[in-house]
Motif scaffolding. Structure first.
Motif, PDB file in Angstrom:
ATOM      1  N   PRO A 102      -2.601  -5.902   1.023  1.00  0.00           N
ATOM      2  CA  PRO A 102      -2.328  -7.028   1.928  1.00  0.00           C
ATOM      3  C   PRO A 102      -1.112  -6.806   2.825  1.00  0.00           C
ATOM      4  O   PRO A 102      -1.118  -7.230   3.969  1.00  0.00           O
ATOM      5  CB  PRO A 102      -2.087  -8.208   0.985  1.00  0.00           C
ATOM      6  CG  PRO A 102      -2.791  -7.841  -0.263  1.00  0.00           C
ATOM      7  CD  PRO A 102      -2.733  -6.359  -0.375  1.00  0.00           C
ATOM      8  N   PHE A 103      -0.089  -6.091   2.322  1.00  0.00           N
ATOM      9  CA  PHE A 103       1.097  -5.926   3.166  1.00  0.00           C
ATOM     10  C   PHE A 103       0.805  -5.008   4.355  1.00  0.00           C
ATOM     11  O   PHE A 103       1.627  -4.886   5.250  1.00  0.00           O
ATOM     12  CB  PHE A 103       2.287  -5.389   2.354  1.00  0.00           C
ATOM     13  CG  PHE A 103       2.101  -3.982   1.862  1.00  0.00           C
ATOM     14  CD1 PHE A 103       2.563  -2.910   2.605  1.00  0.00           C
ATOM     15  CD2 PHE A 103       1.453  -3.737   0.655  1.00  0.00           C
ATOM     16  CE1 PHE A 103       2.377  -1.608   2.158  1.00  0.00           C
ATOM     17  CE2 PHE A 103       1.261  -2.441   0.205  1.00  0.00           C
ATOM     18  CZ  PHE A 103       1.727  -1.374   0.958  1.00  0.00           C
ATOM     19  N   ARG A 104      -0.360  -4.372   4.354  1.00  0.00           N
ATOM     20  CA  ARG A 104      -0.763  -3.583   5.520  1.00  0.00           C
ATOM     21  C   ARG A 104      -1.752  -4.347   6.397  1.00  0.00           C
ATOM     22  O   ARG A 104      -2.110  -3.887   7.476  1.00  0.00           O
ATOM     23  CB  ARG A 104      -1.382  -2.253   5.080  1.00  0.00           C
ATOM     24  CG  ARG A 104      -0.383  -1.363   4.369  1.00  0.00           C
ATOM     25  CD  ARG A 104      -0.916   0.041   4.232  1.00  0.00           C
ATOM     26  NE  ARG A 104      -0.038   0.861   3.423  1.00  0.00           N
ATOM     27  CZ  ARG A 104       1.038   1.498   3.886  1.00  0.00           C
ATOM     28  NH1 ARG A 104       1.359   1.388   5.158  1.00  0.00           N
ATOM     29  NH2 ARG A 104       1.777   2.219   3.087  1.00  0.00           N
ATOM     30  N   GLY A 105      -2.242  -5.475   5.922  1.00  0.00           N
ATOM     31  CA  GLY A 105      -3.027  -6.373   6.757  1.00  0.00           C
ATOM     32  C   GLY A 105      -4.478  -6.005   6.970  1.00  0.00           C
ATOM     33  O   GLY A 105      -5.248  -6.812   7.445  1.00  0.00           O
ATOM     34  N   GLY A 106      -4.880  -4.786   6.656  1.00  0.00           N
ATOM     35  CA  GLY A 106      -6.259  -4.359   6.909  1.00  0.00           C
ATOM     36  C   GLY A 106      -6.246  -3.104   7.764  1.00  0.00           C
ATOM     37  O   GLY A 106      -5.211  -2.736   8.317  1.00  0.00           O
ATOM     38  N   ALA A 130       5.344  -8.857   7.286  1.00  0.00           N
ATOM     39  CA  ALA A 130       5.161 -10.196   7.872  1.00  0.00           C
ATOM     40  C   ALA A 130       4.037 -10.170   8.901  1.00  0.00           C
ATOM     41  O   ALA A 130       3.150 -11.030   8.884  1.00  0.00           O
ATOM     42  CB  ALA A 130       6.460 -10.671   8.515  1.00  0.00           C
ATOM     43  N   THR A 131       4.048  -9.163   9.768  1.00  0.00           N
ATOM     44  CA  THR A 131       2.978  -9.067  10.771  1.00  0.00           C
ATOM     45  C   THR A 131       1.626  -9.017  10.058  1.00  0.00           C
ATOM     46  O   THR A 131       0.674  -9.701  10.450  1.00  0.00           O
ATOM     47  CB  THR A 131       3.149  -7.775  11.611  1.00  0.00           C
ATOM     48  OG1 THR A 131       4.496  -7.712  12.047  1.00  0.00           O
ATOM     49  CG2 THR A 131       2.224  -7.751  12.796  1.00  0.00           C
ATOM     50  N   ALA A 132       1.553  -8.197   9.006  1.00  0.00           N
ATOM     51  CA  ALA A 132       0.292  -8.039   8.287  1.00  0.00           C
ATOM     52  C   ALA A 132      -0.132  -9.352   7.627  1.00  0.00           C
ATOM     53  O   ALA A 132      -1.279  -9.784   7.748  1.00  0.00           O
ATOM     54  CB  ALA A 132       0.432  -6.940   7.239  1.00  0.00           C
TER      55      ALA A 132
END
Ligand code: NAD
Length: 716
Positions: free
Chosen positions: A667-671, A286-288
């Motif tokens: 994407p679930f790691r956000g970058g 979610a944060t990511a």
């Protein structure tokens, strides 16, 4: 007026109807903390209004309510889970208290009713929409689930299976689809929305419609027999497990919550939702995903600003070179409505460029995404040419000829002489310095890099590379053109590898080191794909990029950063290259590529590659997954930090989006920076220090140590 706030008002109209109107001052309608306060006060005012007979919810804006204010989320979600539950309960309580008003209620919906906006309508007894409506619960795309009663009300309204489908895909639905699903009670033309909603509400007030009976199921357990219950939830869970996978917990938590709440009344079910929401809010995914949403807004905002700053709008373009990239660029420009001249020196290349564009278009027509008329229009927007005549009056030129400095310099100088003084010239080079290419140009201020990624029609990123003489107006115009092409442009400063390749090659170096030490490249690929989440592991990616191209880039990077990125002795990539194994393009690299009996593509680890490595690498050795991830990701993250510190890329948001859009970072790691911050700066430093002896790419910068010491975030 019985209530007036900054976000909404409640006014008693004729016939005892209260209009609860969302009309936020200076913004779209959305649920932020201030709006909740207004909503709570408005419900109280309605309950205290003795003359009120019914409530109609409307919007004073072109969109009904776009959802919750996501910018407030990340800060709020820093609270521990047990504090988030009362926080979200306070919000869902307001929706419940609205639903409990002892009068009939109706939503008159226009434009977007997404997330909290959709949940506002679900708390009403009736929903009338106009034909412009787009309605849905997209929370799953942020790694969340609905938190204002959506998981309780929607299943009780349209059935658990349909509701799970709405929530687990997060799709927005058009008015007609939502009507067919039973979410809406009526759909009318926009000019009739108000009168239709008023008429339906009056019918409920007059007792012609039984609003109490309509409301009742939303307050009770789901009506499912034991068998229906089992069938519904088992099927849903099977589908979600197959589709979402372990890295994206939101869809499964959503279906589990609906299942656990199925036998409960509204209060019990809502408690389940509050708990499920708080649980998801604390996940890294979610944060990511929220971070991605916000970073994407940064990029879109910059592109919009660039559109206003650009002194030149791009209405006609030219691409030089009709190869893999030139053909793709021509297609994308034409597809998004900017006519383009495609110039090559080779007739066959022009044919191939056009055939490639036609191929992409045909697929879209076959899939029903485009009609033949639009296809013809796109193709008409591409003008193939063997001479420069037609290039004279274009606004922008994208050079995409062979990657050879001599050829490129000559082509750029030639085209600069032909176009108007204010035309912009760009290069799609992947490795040559923009300043070097600008050296012989008469108007270097009108020149910059425009680096697309392969395949152009699929990859969202364009790096806009600013040379030392490039003017701000040129950068702005090229950013605006890239955005007009439907791409996400990121402005970066000129340096070897620009941004994306500069950080990718230390990652490849980490991989090469491991293989030299005896790691099996298939094991590394497996860990990086399955556990880390990359779409392709490094060996496969190198094969796709092309071993020859990768070998060439390694040379460029080592020339640019001679100590940190010096060429490795016996680099497995060079070994493959020297043995004519160029990757997918000639069917042999780390893997062998072919087709099976049915003509389907195959990919098998190449025995020949193992044999070559046996001669130059240490004996086979197994590495733990954690070590594999650390040894590949530390060099990448370190280089991203260096790019931020040197100003090659402007912000952490852009650094993250560059790799998401250019390389498919999970994407679930956000970058990369979100990944770093999720690990914790101190933890990352400790991990990197463990490998510091392996070389400079593993050594963290002083800047990072400072950031960690002072507890700072790259996002603030
Ligand atoms: P390509 O070999 O497929 O195409 C190059 C085309 O340029 C050929 O059709 C050739 O006939 C034409 N050409 C050569 N000289 C010309 C001239 N003087 N005028 C007009 N056309 C001329 O190459 P590509 O893969 O499309 O790469 C083009 C550029 O894009 C290179 O600079 C490359 O580094 C860069 N790039 C490539 C990729 C990729 O993955 N292929 C990705 C990003 C950037």
């Amino acid at each position: 007026m019985i209530f007036q706030g900054n976000s909404l008002s409640a006014q008693l109209l004729d016939d005892g109807i209260v209009e609860l109107k969302y009309d936020a001052q200076g913004s779209v309608n959305k649920f932020d903390q201030a709006t909740f306060e207004d909503f709570r006060a408005a419900v109280e005012a309605i309950n205290n209004c003795a003359d009120a007979k019914g409530v109609m919810v409307t919007s004073g804006k072109p969109a009904f309510i776009v959802g919750a204010d996501i910018t407030e989320f990340l800060e709020t979600f820093k609270q521990p889970e047990d504090q988030l539950i009362p926080w979200v309960k306070a919000a869902s309580d307001v929706f419940d208290s609205f639903e409990d008003i002892q009068l009939p209620t109706i939503a008159a919906i226009n434009g977007f009713a997404l997330g909290g906006g959709c949940e506002m309508t679900l708390a009403c007894d009736y929903r009338v929409a106009d034909t412009s409506v787009s309605i849905g619960l997209p929370e799953v795309k942020l790694g969340l689930m609905p938190g204002f009663g959506g998981t309780v009300r929607l299943p009780r309204l349209i059935g658990a299976d349909n509701a799970v489908e709405w929530m687990s895909t997060g799709k927005a639905h058009k008015a007609e689809q939502a009507l067919a699903a039973g979410v809406l009670d009526a759909v009318v033309e926009p000019e009739k929305l108000r009168s239709a909603a008023l008429n339906m509400l009056k019918a409920a007030i007059d007792g012609k419609l039984d609003w109490r009976a309509k409301r009742q199921p939303k307050l009770e357990p789901l009506k499912l027999s034991k068998i229906e219950h089992m069938m519904t939830f088992n099927t849903c869970k099977g589908m979600i497990a197959a589709k979402a996978g372990k890295h994206y917990p939101a869809p499964m938590v959503t279906v589990n919550t609906i299942e656990a709440a199925a036998g409960l009344d509204r209060a019990g079910a809502m408690a389940m939702e509050n708990a499920g929401f708080a649980k998801l809010a604390k996940t890294e995914a979610a944060t990511a995903q929220i971070g991605i949403f916000m970073a994407d807004q940064v990029i879109k905002g910059k592109a919009k600003k660039a559109g206003k700053q650009a002194k030149k709008a791009v209405n006609k373009a030219a691409v030089l070179g009709a190869g893999i990239m030139g053909g793709g660029i021509a297609y994308q420009s034409a597809y998004k409505g900017t006519p383009i001249i495609m110039k090559d020196i080779n007739d066959q290349a022009l044919d191939l460029g056009l055939t490639t564009a036609a191929g992409i278009l045909t697929k879209q027509v076959e899939r029903g995404r485009m009609d033949a008329k639009k296809m013809a229009k796109v193709l008409n927007n591409i003008t193939p040419s063997l001479n420069y005549d037609s290039v004279k009056d274009v606004d922008v030129v994208v050079e995409a000829v062979v990657e050879n400095p001599k050829v490129k310099t000559a082509v750029l100088a030639e085209v600069e002489n032909l176009v108007s003084e204010d035309a912009i010239v760009t290069s799609n080079t992947s490795t040559i310095s923009i300043d070097l290419l600008a050296k012989d140009l008469k108007r270097p201020e009108n020149f910059c890099g425009m680096h697309f990624f392969n395949p152009v029609h699929k990859m969202p990123l364009v790096e806009v590379i600013r040379g030392k003489d490039t003017s701000d107006e040129t950068v702005a115009a090229v950013v605006a053109y890239a955005a007009k092409m439907g791409k996400s442009p990121i402005v970066v400063n000129d340096c070897p590898g620009f941004y994306v390749n500069r950080v990718l090659f230390p990652y490849f170096a980490g991989f090469s080191h491991l293989v030299l030490e005896g790691a099996d490249f298939t094991a590394v690929d497996k860990v990086m794909e399955k556990q880390f989440g990359w779409p392709m592991g490094p060996a496969y990616l190198l094969d796709v990029v092309g071993i020859d191209t990768a070998d060439h880039c390694t040379g460029v990077m080592s020339a640019g950063f001679p100590t940190r990125m010096a060429k490795l002795e016996n680099d497995p990539v060079s070994t493959l290259y020297q043995n004519d194994r160029y990757g997918q393009k000639n069917g042999k690299g780390f893997y062998d590529y072919g087709t099976d009996k049915r003509g389907k593509p195959t990919k098998v680890p190449a025995q020949a590659a193992y044999e070559l490595f046996a001669a130059s690498c240490s004996d086979k050795k197994e590495f733990a997954a954690d070590e594999i991830i650390a040894r590949l990701m530390i060099p990448l993250v370190n280089e991203v930090i260096r790019c931020l510190e040197e100003g090659v890329v402007d912000s952490a948001a852009e650094a993250d989006m560059g790799l998401l859009y250019g390389l498919g970072f999970p994407p679930f790691r956000g970058g990369p920076i979100r990944y770093l911050e999720t690990l914790g700066l101190d933890n990352f430093i400790a991990m990197a220090d463990k490998y510091a002896h392996l070389g400079e790419i593993y050594q963290v910068t002083d800047g990072l140590r400072e950031m960690a010491k002072s507890g700072q975030s790259y996002f603030s």
